[in-house]
Design a protein around this motif. Structure first.
Motif, PDB file in Angstrom:
ATOM      1  N   PRO A   1      54.342 111.343 113.893  1.00 30.54           N
ATOM      2  CA  PRO A   1      53.079 110.759 113.404  1.00 30.54           C
ATOM      3  C   PRO A   1      51.943 110.886 114.411  1.00 30.54           C
ATOM      4  O   PRO A   1      50.791 111.134 114.037  1.00 30.54           O
ATOM      5  CB  PRO A   1      53.448 109.295 113.152  1.00 30.54           C
ATOM      6  CG  PRO A   1      54.910 109.328 112.843  1.00 30.54           C
ATOM      7  CD  PRO A   1      55.472 110.410 113.720  1.00 30.54           C
ATOM      8  N   GLN A   2      52.270 110.740 115.700  1.00 30.10           N
ATOM      9  CA  GLN A   2      51.228 110.856 116.721  1.00 30.10           C
ATOM     10  C   GLN A   2      50.699 112.281 116.799  1.00 30.10           C
ATOM     11  O   GLN A   2      49.484 112.498 116.938  1.00 30.10           O
ATOM     12  CB  GLN A   2      51.773 110.426 118.087  1.00 30.10           C
ATOM     13  CG  GLN A   2      50.741 110.373 119.184  1.00 30.10           C
ATOM     14  CD  GLN A   2      49.666 109.344 118.932  1.00 30.10           C
ATOM     15  OE1 GLN A   2      49.928 108.283 118.378  1.00 30.10           O
ATOM     16  NE2 GLN A   2      48.432 109.649 119.318  1.00 30.10           N
TER      17      GLN A   2
ATOM     18  N   GLY B   1      43.473 114.114 112.726  1.00 32.01           N
ATOM     19  CA  GLY B   1      42.661 112.906 112.628  1.00 32.01           C
ATOM     20  C   GLY B   1      41.181 113.197 112.818  1.00 32.01           C
ATOM     21  O   GLY B   1      40.801 114.092 113.574  1.00 32.01           O
ATOM     22  N   GLU B   2      40.369 112.426 112.135  1.00 33.14           N
ATOM     23  CA  GLU B   2      38.908 112.626 112.206  1.00 33.14           C
ATOM     24  C   GLU B   2      38.377 112.180 113.567  1.00 33.14           C
ATOM     25  O   GLU B   2      38.631 111.072 114.019  1.00 33.14           O
ATOM     26  CB  GLU B   2      38.219 111.834 111.099  1.00 33.14           C
ATOM     27  CG  GLU B   2      36.710 112.011 111.075  1.00 33.14           C
ATOM     28  CD  GLU B   2      36.035 111.176 110.007  1.00 33.14           C
ATOM     29  OE1 GLU B   2      34.790 111.040 110.073  1.00 33.14           O
ATOM     30  OE2 GLU B   2      36.737 110.635 109.132  1.00 33.14           O
ATOM     31  N   ILE B   3      37.636 113.058 114.216  1.00 29.91           N
ATOM     32  CA  ILE B   3      37.050 112.769 115.524  1.00 29.91           C
ATOM     33  C   ILE B   3      35.623 112.274 115.325  1.00 29.91           C
ATOM     34  O   ILE B   3      34.807 112.931 114.685  1.00 29.91           O
ATOM     35  CB  ILE B   3      37.056 114.019 116.418  1.00 29.91           C
ATOM     36  CG1 ILE B   3      38.503 114.479 116.671  1.00 29.91           C
ATOM     37  CG2 ILE B   3      36.352 113.747 117.741  1.00 29.91           C
ATOM     38  CD1 ILE B   3      38.606 115.821 117.337  1.00 29.91           C
ATOM     39  N   PHE B   4      35.330 111.099 115.846  1.00 30.81           N
ATOM     40  CA  PHE B   4      33.981 110.571 115.639  1.00 30.81           C
ATOM     41  C   PHE B   4      33.223 110.365 116.939  1.00 30.81           C
ATOM     42  O   PHE B   4      32.053 109.970 116.924  1.00 30.81           O
ATOM     43  CB  PHE B   4      34.034 109.253 114.844  1.00 30.81           C
ATOM     44  CG  PHE B   4      34.709 108.108 115.541  1.00 30.81           C
ATOM     45  CD1 PHE B   4      33.983 107.202 116.290  1.00 30.81           C
ATOM     46  CD2 PHE B   4      36.083 107.932 115.429  1.00 30.81           C
ATOM     47  CE1 PHE B   4      34.608 106.140 116.919  1.00 30.81           C
ATOM     48  CE2 PHE B   4      36.702 106.863 116.050  1.00 30.81           C
ATOM     49  CZ  PHE B   4      35.979 105.968 116.800  1.00 30.81           C
ATOM     50  N   LYS B   5      33.856 110.675 118.071  1.00 31.40           N
ATOM     51  CA  LYS B   5      33.158 110.498 119.333  1.00 31.40           C
ATOM     52  C   LYS B   5      33.903 111.263 120.426  1.00 31.40           C
ATOM     53  O   LYS B   5      35.122 111.336 120.411  1.00 31.40           O
ATOM     54  CB  LYS B   5      33.107 109.002 119.696  1.00 31.40           C
ATOM     55  CG  LYS B   5      32.319 108.667 120.950  1.00 31.40           C
ATOM     56  CD  LYS B   5      32.370 107.158 121.194  1.00 31.40           C
ATOM     57  CE  LYS B   5      31.633 106.780 122.473  1.00 31.40           C
ATOM     58  NZ  LYS B   5      31.712 105.319 122.748  1.00 31.40           N
ATOM     59  N   GLN B   6      33.176 111.854 121.350  1.00 26.21           N
ATOM     60  CA  GLN B   6      33.818 112.447 122.512  1.00 26.21           C
ATOM     61  C   GLN B   6      32.877 112.383 123.704  1.00 26.21           C
ATOM     62  O   GLN B   6      31.659 112.435 123.559  1.00 26.21           O
ATOM     63  CB  GLN B   6      34.264 113.878 122.234  1.00 26.21           C
ATOM     64  CG  GLN B   6      33.174 114.920 122.150  1.00 26.21           C
ATOM     65  CD  GLN B   6      33.770 116.308 121.905  1.00 26.21           C
ATOM     66  OE1 GLN B   6      34.482 116.533 120.941  1.00 26.21           O
ATOM     67  NE2 GLN B   6      33.442 117.240 122.781  1.00 26.21           N
TER      68      GLN B   6
ATOM     69  N   GLY C   1      40.735 105.594 113.401  1.00 29.04           N
ATOM     70  CA  GLY C   1      41.893 104.866 112.908  1.00 29.04           C
ATOM     71  C   GLY C   1      43.045 104.733 113.869  1.00 29.04           C
ATOM     72  O   GLY C   1      43.891 103.851 113.709  1.00 29.04           O
ATOM     73  N   ASP C   2      43.140 105.608 114.883  1.00 29.77           N
ATOM     74  CA  ASP C   2      44.336 105.528 115.706  1.00 29.77           C
ATOM     75  C   ASP C   2      44.159 106.170 117.073  1.00 29.77           C
ATOM     76  O   ASP C   2      44.587 107.290 117.326  1.00 29.77           O
ATOM     77  CB  ASP C   2      45.510 106.191 114.982  1.00 29.77           C
ATOM     78  CG  ASP C   2      46.845 105.842 115.618  1.00 29.77           C
ATOM     79  OD1 ASP C   2      46.871 104.997 116.517  1.00 29.77           O
ATOM     80  OD2 ASP C   2      47.861 106.428 115.207  1.00 29.77           O
ATOM     81  N   GLY C   3      43.522 105.445 117.980  1.00 31.04           N
ATOM     82  CA  GLY C   3      43.550 105.807 119.384  1.00 31.04           C
ATOM     83  C   GLY C   3      42.656 106.938 119.841  1.00 31.04           C
ATOM     84  O   GLY C   3      41.713 107.350 119.157  1.00 31.04           O
ATOM     85  N   LYS C   4      43.000 107.460 120.995  1.00 28.72           N
ATOM     86  CA  LYS C   4      42.205 108.470 121.664  1.00 28.72           C
ATOM     87  C   LYS C   4      43.092 109.616 122.131  1.00 28.72           C
ATOM     88  O   LYS C   4      44.312 109.501 122.206  1.00 28.72           O
ATOM     89  CB  LYS C   4      41.489 107.868 122.880  1.00 28.72           C
ATOM     90  CG  LYS C   4      40.517 106.742 122.551  1.00 28.72           C
ATOM     91  CD  LYS C   4      39.847 106.233 123.814  1.00 28.72           C
ATOM     92  CE  LYS C   4      38.841 105.127 123.481  1.00 28.72           C
ATOM     93  NZ  LYS C   4      38.134 104.659 124.702  1.00 28.72           N
TER      94      LYS C   4
END
Length: 297
Positions: free
Chosen positions: A35-36, A43-48, A65-68
């Protein structure tokens, strides 16, 4: 002193009298995405933001939704070794994770390859609130936690032998909030360069049985089918010679400890002590700085 056969980097494969067709390995759960991994991969990236302090470009990415994750783009790699081609580090990060995954070592965070903004690179699970290994050892870890860390660092030594890691220093592993060792920055692995093992203060007493017993048993437990599957995945990331050398190291370590699967810890410790960890400067030795790791019984 000559390096022992089991540590050779580039073995000559035995010649076959007749070509044989090898059966395709059957699927294994170890080839399934965790899953990770799925989250890091899609997973959708919204910031970097840029992660400073390393030699190569790296960015912390927030995944919805789930971490970095830590993104290391291929284009941001610089020449760090004359024997490791620039532009391949990100593949080696993934390859090191696959070895960790197949042997179930639990040292390398989930690592995938992903295209972000038209840049290919590796994305590794970000470990929050972790401290650089050398800082934690000198400043943070108390005597009650040191025993756990010592054993895990020896497990990391076994990992670094298998992946032939040429860059394991005090900033290239972490100690997390559970006082567990996390092996990061594996981009200089699997090359013909000399491996470097982190060995600060790893002297043990005989009564401590300082071998990574669980790890050795996991290495012995990996099946021929799983080795075939792992070999196929590594061939997508590394050269044929690099993969052959890894398989050689894995098999020689397994052969050296063969028959020990059900042995008690003390018997395995005795077998460990028979390893002759010598090197010479003209072969793939133990440490590029001519220092032998301090893990003697």
């Amino acid at each position: 002193m000559a390096i022992p056969d089991w540590m050779a980097f580039s073995p000559k494969p035995p010649e076959k009298e007749h070509a044989t067709i090898e059966p395709c390995p059957k699927p294994s759960q170890k080839t399934d995405r965790t899953p990770q991994e799925v989250n890091l991969e899609s997973g959708e990236i919204f910031k970097q933001k840029e992660l400073n302090g390393g030699c190569n470009e790296a960015y912390i990415i927030d995944i919805k939704g789930d971490g970095k994750g830590v993104f290391k783009p291929k284009k941001g790699e610089i020449n760090l070794s004359r024997l490791v081609e620039r532009g391949t580090y990100y593949k080696r990060e993934r390859a090191a994770y696959l070895v960790n995954k197949f042997i179930d070592l639990g040292l390398v965070p989930s690592t995938i390859i992903r295209n972000i903004d038209n840049e290919i690179g590796s994305v590794q699970e970000f470990i929050p609130d972790a401290e650089a290994g050398h800082q934690a050892i000198h400043n943070t870890i108390g005597s009650s936690q040191w025993s756990k860390c010592k054993k895990q660092m020896l497990e990391m030594w076994l990992l670094d032998y298998l992946i032939w890691n040429g860059d394991r220093h005090g900033n290239n592993f972490l100690i997390d909030t559970n006082n567990s060792v996390v092996a990061i920055d594996n981009g200089l692995s699997f090359s013909p360069d000399s491996p470097i093992f982190y060995s600060f203060n790893l002297q043990f007493d005989v009564d401590e049985i300082p071998v990574a017993i669980k790890t050795l048993k996991k290495i012995l437990a990996i099946t021929p089918r799983e080795i075939e599957l792992l070999q196929g995945l590594l061939m997508e990331l590394l050269s044929k010679k690099e993969v052959a050398a890894f398989i050689y190291r894995l098999e020689h370590l397994r052969q050296f400890f063969s028959g020990q699967e059900s042995a008690d810890d003390k018997k395995i410790a005795k077998q460990w002590n028979k390893l002759n960890l010598t090197y010479d400067d003209n072969s793939q030795g133990i440490n590029a700085n001519n220092q032998k790791p301090k893990f003697n019984l």
